[in-house]
Scaffold this active site. Structure first.
Site, PDB file in Angstrom:
ATOM      1  N   CYS A   2       0.842  -1.188   0.000  1.00 41.88           N
ATOM      2  CA  CYS A   2       0.000   0.000   0.000  1.00 41.88           C
ATOM      3  C   CYS A   2       0.883   1.245   0.000  1.00 41.88           C
ATOM      4  O   CYS A   2       1.976   1.243   0.529  1.00 41.88           O
ATOM      5  CB  CYS A   2      -0.934   0.093   1.190  1.00 41.88           C
ATOM      6  SG  CYS A   2      -2.057  -1.280   1.359  1.00 41.88           S
ATOM      7  N   ARG A  27       3.978  -0.693  -4.926  1.00 39.04           N
ATOM      8  CA  ARG A  27       3.779  -1.141  -3.551  1.00 39.04           C
ATOM      9  C   ARG A  27       2.416  -1.805  -3.347  1.00 39.04           C
ATOM     10  O   ARG A  27       2.154  -2.402  -2.308  1.00 39.04           O
ATOM     11  CB  ARG A  27       3.869   0.042  -2.612  1.00 39.04           C
ATOM     12  CG  ARG A  27       5.267   0.504  -2.479  1.00 39.04           C
ATOM     13  CD  ARG A  27       5.392   1.473  -1.361  1.00 39.04           C
ATOM     14  NE  ARG A  27       6.709   1.334  -0.804  1.00 39.04           N
ATOM     15  CZ  ARG A  27       6.955   1.023   0.447  1.00 39.04           C
ATOM     16  NH1 ARG A  27       5.983   0.787   1.276  1.00 39.04           N
ATOM     17  NH2 ARG A  27       8.179   0.938   0.886  1.00 39.04           N
ATOM     18  N   TRP A  74      -3.013  -2.579  -1.393  1.00 39.15           N
ATOM     19  CA  TRP A  74      -2.751  -4.021  -1.489  1.00 39.15           C
ATOM     20  C   TRP A  74      -3.619  -4.628  -0.399  1.00 39.15           C
ATOM     21  O   TRP A  74      -3.383  -4.419   0.799  1.00 39.15           O
ATOM     22  CB  TRP A  74      -1.272  -4.304  -1.233  1.00 39.15           C
ATOM     23  CG  TRP A  74      -0.875  -5.735  -1.413  1.00 39.15           C
ATOM     24  CD1 TRP A  74      -0.429  -6.326  -2.554  1.00 39.15           C
ATOM     25  CD2 TRP A  74      -0.849  -6.756  -0.413  1.00 39.15           C
ATOM     26  NE1 TRP A  74      -0.140  -7.652  -2.331  1.00 39.15           N
ATOM     27  CE2 TRP A  74      -0.389  -7.947  -1.025  1.00 39.15           C
ATOM     28  CE3 TRP A  74      -1.177  -6.798   0.944  1.00 39.15           C
ATOM     29  CZ2 TRP A  74      -0.242  -9.155  -0.330  1.00 39.15           C
ATOM     30  CZ3 TRP A  74      -1.040  -7.996   1.632  1.00 39.15           C
ATOM     31  CH2 TRP A  74      -0.576  -9.155   0.996  1.00 39.15           C
ATOM     32  N   ASN A 100      -1.976   2.513   6.072  1.00 37.27           N
ATOM     33  CA  ASN A 100      -1.181   1.316   5.796  1.00 37.27           C
ATOM     34  C   ASN A 100      -0.976   0.598   7.121  1.00 37.27           C
ATOM     35  O   ASN A 100      -0.779   1.244   8.140  1.00 37.27           O
ATOM     36  CB  ASN A 100       0.213   1.679   5.270  1.00 37.27           C
ATOM     37  CG  ASN A 100       0.190   2.137   3.838  1.00 37.27           C
ATOM     38  OD1 ASN A 100      -0.848   2.105   3.187  1.00 37.27           O
ATOM     39  ND2 ASN A 100       1.328   2.585   3.348  1.00 37.27           N
ATOM     40  N   GLY A 101      -0.972  -0.724   7.098  1.00 37.24           N
ATOM     41  CA  GLY A 101      -0.753  -1.482   8.329  1.00 37.24           C
ATOM     42  C   GLY A 101      -1.978  -2.304   8.662  1.00 37.24           C
ATOM     43  O   GLY A 101      -2.880  -2.485   7.833  1.00 37.24           O
ATOM     44  N   GLU A 489      16.485 -19.052  -5.697  1.00 40.70           N
ATOM     45  CA  GLU A 489      16.140 -17.736  -6.231  1.00 40.70           C
ATOM     46  C   GLU A 489      15.557 -17.860  -7.646  1.00 40.70           C
ATOM     47  O   GLU A 489      14.605 -17.158  -7.999  1.00 40.70           O
ATOM     48  CB  GLU A 489      17.384 -16.828  -6.218  1.00 40.70           C
ATOM     49  CG  GLU A 489      17.205 -15.444  -6.833  1.00 40.70           C
ATOM     50  CD  GLU A 489      16.175 -14.566  -6.139  1.00 40.70           C
ATOM     51  OE1 GLU A 489      15.637 -14.937  -5.086  1.00 40.70           O
ATOM     52  OE2 GLU A 489      15.889 -13.482  -6.682  1.00 40.70           O
ATOM     53  N   LYS A 493      11.970 -16.462  -8.676  1.00 35.61           N
ATOM     54  CA  LYS A 493      11.800 -15.486  -9.767  1.00 35.61           C
ATOM     55  C   LYS A 493      10.755 -15.986 -10.755  1.00 35.61           C
ATOM     56  O   LYS A 493       9.863 -15.266 -11.158  1.00 35.61           O
ATOM     57  CB  LYS A 493      13.102 -15.258 -10.540  1.00 35.61           C
ATOM     58  CG  LYS A 493      14.152 -14.346 -10.023  1.00 35.61           C
ATOM     59  CD  LYS A 493      13.816 -12.910  -9.820  1.00 35.61           C
ATOM     60  CE  LYS A 493      13.027 -12.636  -8.593  1.00 35.61           C
ATOM     61  NZ  LYS A 493      13.653 -12.362  -7.358  1.00 35.61           N
ATOM     62  N   GLU A 496       7.091 -16.152  -9.216  1.00 37.44           N
ATOM     63  CA  GLU A 496       6.403 -14.918  -8.831  1.00 37.44           C
ATOM     64  C   GLU A 496       5.964 -14.069 -10.023  1.00 37.44           C
ATOM     65  O   GLU A 496       4.999 -13.334  -9.920  1.00 37.44           O
ATOM     66  CB  GLU A 496       7.204 -14.099  -7.817  1.00 37.44           C
ATOM     67  CG  GLU A 496       8.439 -13.429  -8.326  1.00 37.44           C
ATOM     68  CD  GLU A 496       9.176 -12.635  -7.238  1.00 37.44           C
ATOM     69  OE1 GLU A 496       8.541 -12.169  -6.286  1.00 37.44           O
ATOM     70  OE2 GLU A 496      10.405 -12.490  -7.372  1.00 37.44           O
ATOM     71  N   HIS A 512      15.796 -37.581  -3.451  1.00 37.18           N
ATOM     72  CA  HIS A 512      15.056 -37.922  -2.231  1.00 37.18           C
ATOM     73  C   HIS A 512      13.602 -37.470  -2.295  1.00 37.18           C
ATOM     74  O   HIS A 512      12.985 -37.249  -1.253  1.00 37.18           O
ATOM     75  CB  HIS A 512      15.774 -37.313  -1.022  1.00 37.18           C
ATOM     76  CG  HIS A 512      17.185 -37.797  -0.890  1.00 37.18           C
ATOM     77  ND1 HIS A 512      17.504 -39.019  -0.354  1.00 37.18           N
ATOM     78  CD2 HIS A 512      18.361 -37.250  -1.296  1.00 37.18           C
ATOM     79  CE1 HIS A 512      18.818 -39.207  -0.398  1.00 37.18           C
ATOM     80  NE2 HIS A 512      19.360 -38.140  -0.976  1.00 37.18           N
ATOM     81  N   LYS A 611       5.716  -4.798  -3.525  1.00 40.20           N
ATOM     82  CA  LYS A 611       7.173  -4.677  -3.444  1.00 40.20           C
ATOM     83  C   LYS A 611       7.684  -4.798  -2.017  1.00 40.20           C
ATOM     84  O   LYS A 611       8.660  -5.462  -1.755  1.00 40.20           O
ATOM     85  CB  LYS A 611       7.593  -3.332  -4.049  1.00 40.20           C
ATOM     86  CG  LYS A 611       9.090  -3.092  -4.055  1.00 40.20           C
ATOM     87  CD  LYS A 611       9.796  -4.048  -4.984  1.00 40.20           C
ATOM     88  CE  LYS A 611      11.297  -3.876  -4.981  1.00 40.20           C
ATOM     89  NZ  LYS A 611      11.964  -5.062  -5.518  1.00 40.20           N
TER      90      LYS A 611
HETATM   91  O1  M6R Z   1      12.668  -5.398   0.953  1.00 41.56           O
HETATM   92  P1  M6R Z   1      13.099  -6.758   1.373  1.00 41.56           P
HETATM   93  O2  M6R Z   1      14.416  -7.158   0.799  1.00 41.56           O
HETATM   94  O3  M6R Z   1      13.094  -6.941   2.868  1.00 41.56           O
HETATM   95  O4  M6R Z   1      12.019  -7.745   0.776  1.00 41.56           O
HETATM   96  C1  M6R Z   1      12.025  -9.115   1.080  1.00 41.56           C
HETATM   97  C2  M6R Z   1      11.081  -9.872   0.176  1.00 41.56           C
HETATM   98  O5  M6R Z   1       9.779  -9.445   0.363  1.00 41.56           O
HETATM   99  C3  M6R Z   1      11.446  -9.717  -1.306  1.00 41.56           C
HETATM  100  O6  M6R Z   1      12.764 -10.097  -1.549  1.00 41.56           O
HETATM  101  C4  M6R Z   1      10.506 -10.574  -2.187  1.00 41.56           C
HETATM  102  O7  M6R Z   1      10.718 -11.917  -1.936  1.00 41.56           O
HETATM  103  C5  M6R Z   1      10.695 -10.221  -3.663  1.00 41.56           C
HETATM  104  N1  M6R Z   1       9.419 -10.088  -4.297  1.00 41.56           N
HETATM  105  C6  M6R Z   1      11.392 -11.265  -4.428  1.00 41.56           C
HETATM  106  O8  M6R Z   1      11.551 -10.944  -5.768  1.00 41.56           O
END
Ligand code: M6R
Length: 616
Positions: A2, A27, A74, A100-101, A489, A493, A496, A512, A611
């Site tokens: 948000c 965001r 969000w 927000n929150g 990772e 990627k 997501e 396994h 984000k």
């Molecule tokens: O801002 P941060 O590095 O603390 O964020 C952590 C995760 O939310 C962030 O890395 C998230 O997994 C990304 N969307 C990955 O691409």
């Protein structure tokens, strides 16, 4: 998660807020809205979908006005609808708020307020707080001694359990804007004859570079020409003004189609910026200005605990391999959200390091606070100057990667790994790592920007591979040792941004369980590097091929991959062990990006994601 933008000052509230919302859209992008003082009184406009929907609905007078609050959402409480979008206005029409929150005790608040005749249009927790402020406002004496609007906000916040960053307006006070924070960031922007509120500096740098970061439990009262800060319990607070050194072009796409693409291609620069001025004159070690720990103190550390979430957690796993190997210090890595509630016994000589691109991730912040509360020294590796995590840790290292807008982290990830490699080098040189080994590592790090450029030249080739593989609904990413976190990772990627089910495993672990998934329709991406596990990795590739699994092999150039063994090969330059995780990350980023494009996905705004995750 948000975004908030508030404005008071010149006759341009609507347009400034709209610009800010566009900059904050990464965001949260379920719905957006604003309340703006336009002409006769306050007007409220809300739309579901992207900010462009709000923009299309705004009329000329609404782009002006001298006061307003706005929000891009969000969803946490309640589905995506105009009723649940912010701002919320109290049922008596006296108060409008963006939030927000999460207000944890909102049900109790709602019951209390319903008994007092207040009604609710939405399913949100935020509307409960809005009505609570209206309730206190109604009760406040209007005798001119104290500002009843300001007092009502403060009194209401004393009853809140949970987290908030809020901006509030009251039509009876068209010259006043109030903001407050607890656990959710809020920043004051100081302009000429105007003031702004925002959840993120990137929303306001087009108007001003002078900002004040509010701390938890602080309330700011903004007027056109001045502002004052006090705590929720009415103690006045002296404002510290910071200058944000921010290149506003970072928030623009330029010649690129997507921020993710732009940020992948920015990596030669972001890596260069992260190492600039951080190597010793003798070229054998790194150093950092903000650690706040001298070499003697660093030598007393027996253990390092890394805390993070998501991609940053994968950086921590790389750090574990690198620091244990090059500095011989035992390392543990924990999900911040788990550590926070686990009450783990820690040795007193443990250094706690939080990694966070945004510096605002609530789980990482909570874990950092928990570690501090227990008396541990804390460091933050962080990309956002002035973020809450940066401000609350005892020392830190800024990544200097430049702002990352794409929801899928790319340049922040490689920059975090590079900082961890430099930390491993620095700690290693304080212990047993030789001068010669140090020089080799420094030279390897310095070569990185050029080597990344070489890999980026393979963009078209990787796009062609992605085109062939975009049709599959499942995918495995497999790698050994330092390539295991990169496999994790890679899977993150891909899933997501393209919604393909993907999993990362240590290549040997495949036997396994995950091997059961291998078939013609479940390809594997193998991350293979030269060194002691090379032949073992090839054996794992054979096991997949024997079960008709397709294989994309990303390998360093010095690997001798037998002809015809794999379906596709992408090579990265031969390099020192310490930089392999960085170079091997670039092809997986490009691969995921092109697969997502091929599937018609919105790479910068993937579904359900935001984000920066500022709610638990
Ligand atoms: O801002 P941060 O590095 O603390 O964020 C952590 C995760 O939310 C962030 O890395 C998230 O997994 C990304 N969307 C990955 O691409």
């Amino acid at each position: 998660m948000c975004g908030i933008v508030g404005y008071i000052g010149l006759d341009r509230a609507g347009s400034v807020m709209l610009d800010g919302l566009k900059r904050l859209e990464y965001r949260g992008y379920d719905s957006s809205g604003m309340v703006v003082s336009a002409g006769k009184g306050f007007e409220q406009i809300k739309r579901t979908g992207r900010v462009v929907k709000l923009e299309e609905s705004l009329k000329e007078p609404q782009l002006g006005g001298n006061l307003g609050i706005s929000h891009t959402r969000w969803a946490t409480h309640g589905d995506v609808s105009e009723a649940n979008a912010h701002p919320h206005t109290s049922s008596d029409g006296k108060i409008s708020l963006v939030h927000n929150g999460v207000i944890e005790n909102y049900n109790g608040m709602k019951d209390f307020l319903a008994g007092k005749g207040y009604t609710f249009q939405s399913e949100t927790d935020s509307e409960a707080l809005c009505n609570l402020i209206a309730y206190h406002y109604d009760k406040e004496p209007k005798d001119g001694k104290k500002n009843p609007f300001h007092e009502a906000v403060r009194k209401s916040l004393r009853h809140v359990e949970g987290t908030y960053g809020i901006a509030v307006v009251c039509p009876d006070f068209p010259e006043d804007l109030i903001g407050a924070r607890k656990g959710s960031p809020l920043i004051v922007g100081i302009g000429k004859g105007e003031h702004l509120l925002a959840s993120d500096v990137s929303a306001i740098t087009h108007c001003t570079q002078n900002v004040v970061y509010l701390d938890d439990n602080e309330v700011v009262h903004l007027k056109k020409d001045n502002f004052s800060i006090s705590t929720v319990s009415s103690k006045s607070v002296e404002a510290v003004i910071h200058k944000v050194d921010w290149d506003t072009s970072e928030a623009e796409l330029g010649d690129y189609d997507h921020f993710m693409q732009k940020e992948i291609f920015e990596q030669p620069t972001s890596l260069e910026n992260g190492m600039r001025g951080r190597f010793s004159d003798d070229g054998s070690t790194a150093f950092f200005g903000g650690l706040n720990l001298n070499p003697q103190e660093l030598c007393q550390i027996d253990r390092i605990l890394f805390l993070a979430c998501g991609t940053a957690w994968h950086s921590c796993l790389v750090a574990e391999y690198l620091i244990e190997r090059f500095a011989r210090i035992p390392v543990e890595v924990e999900y911040a959200s788990e550590f926070r509630y686990r009450n783990a016994p820690l040795d007193k000589n443990t250094l706690v390091v939080a990694i966070s691109q945004s510096g605002e991730t609530i789980d990482t912040l909570g874990a950092l606070r928990e570690a501090k509360r227990k008396g541990f020294r804390t460091l933050a590796i962080n990309n956002s100057v002035g973020s809450t995590i940066a401000r609350e840790s005892d020392g830190g290292i800024y990544q200097h990667a430049g702002s990352e807008i794409g929801v899928a982290s790319t340049k922040a990830f490689t920059s975090q790994i590079m900082i961890c490699a430099m930390l491993a080098l620095y700690l290693g040189r304080l212990r047993d790592l030789s001068y010669g080994d140090g020089v080799q590592i420094v030279n390897a790090l310095k070569k990185l920007p050029e080597q990344v450029k070489e890999i980026l030249k393979q963009n078209d080739k990787i796009a062609a591979v992605a085109k062939k593989f975009a049709k599959y609904e499942d995918c495995l990413f497999l790698g050994r040792q330092l390539m295991f976190p990169i496999a994790l990772e890679g899977a993150l990627k891909l899933k997501e941004i393209s919604y393909i089910h993907a999993e990362g495993y240590p290549a040997a672990e495949m036997k396994h369980g995950p091997i059961a998934l291998i078939c013609e329709d479940c390809p594997s991406v193998f991350l293979v590097t030269s060194g002691e596990t090379f032949s073992k990795s090839l054996a794992n590739v054979q096991e997949v091929k024997a079960r008709k699994g397709k294989v994309i092999c990303i390998a360093t150039e010095d690997c001798d991959i037998p002809d015809g063994l794999v379906d596709e090969t992408i090579l990265v330059p031969e390099c020192h062990e310490i930089v392999k995780p960085i170079l091997m990350s670039i092809p997986i980023q490009l691969f995921s990006y092109h697969v997502a494009l091929e599937r018609g996905c919105d790479v910068d705004k993937p579904r359900n994601l935001a984000k920066s995750v500022t709610v638990e």
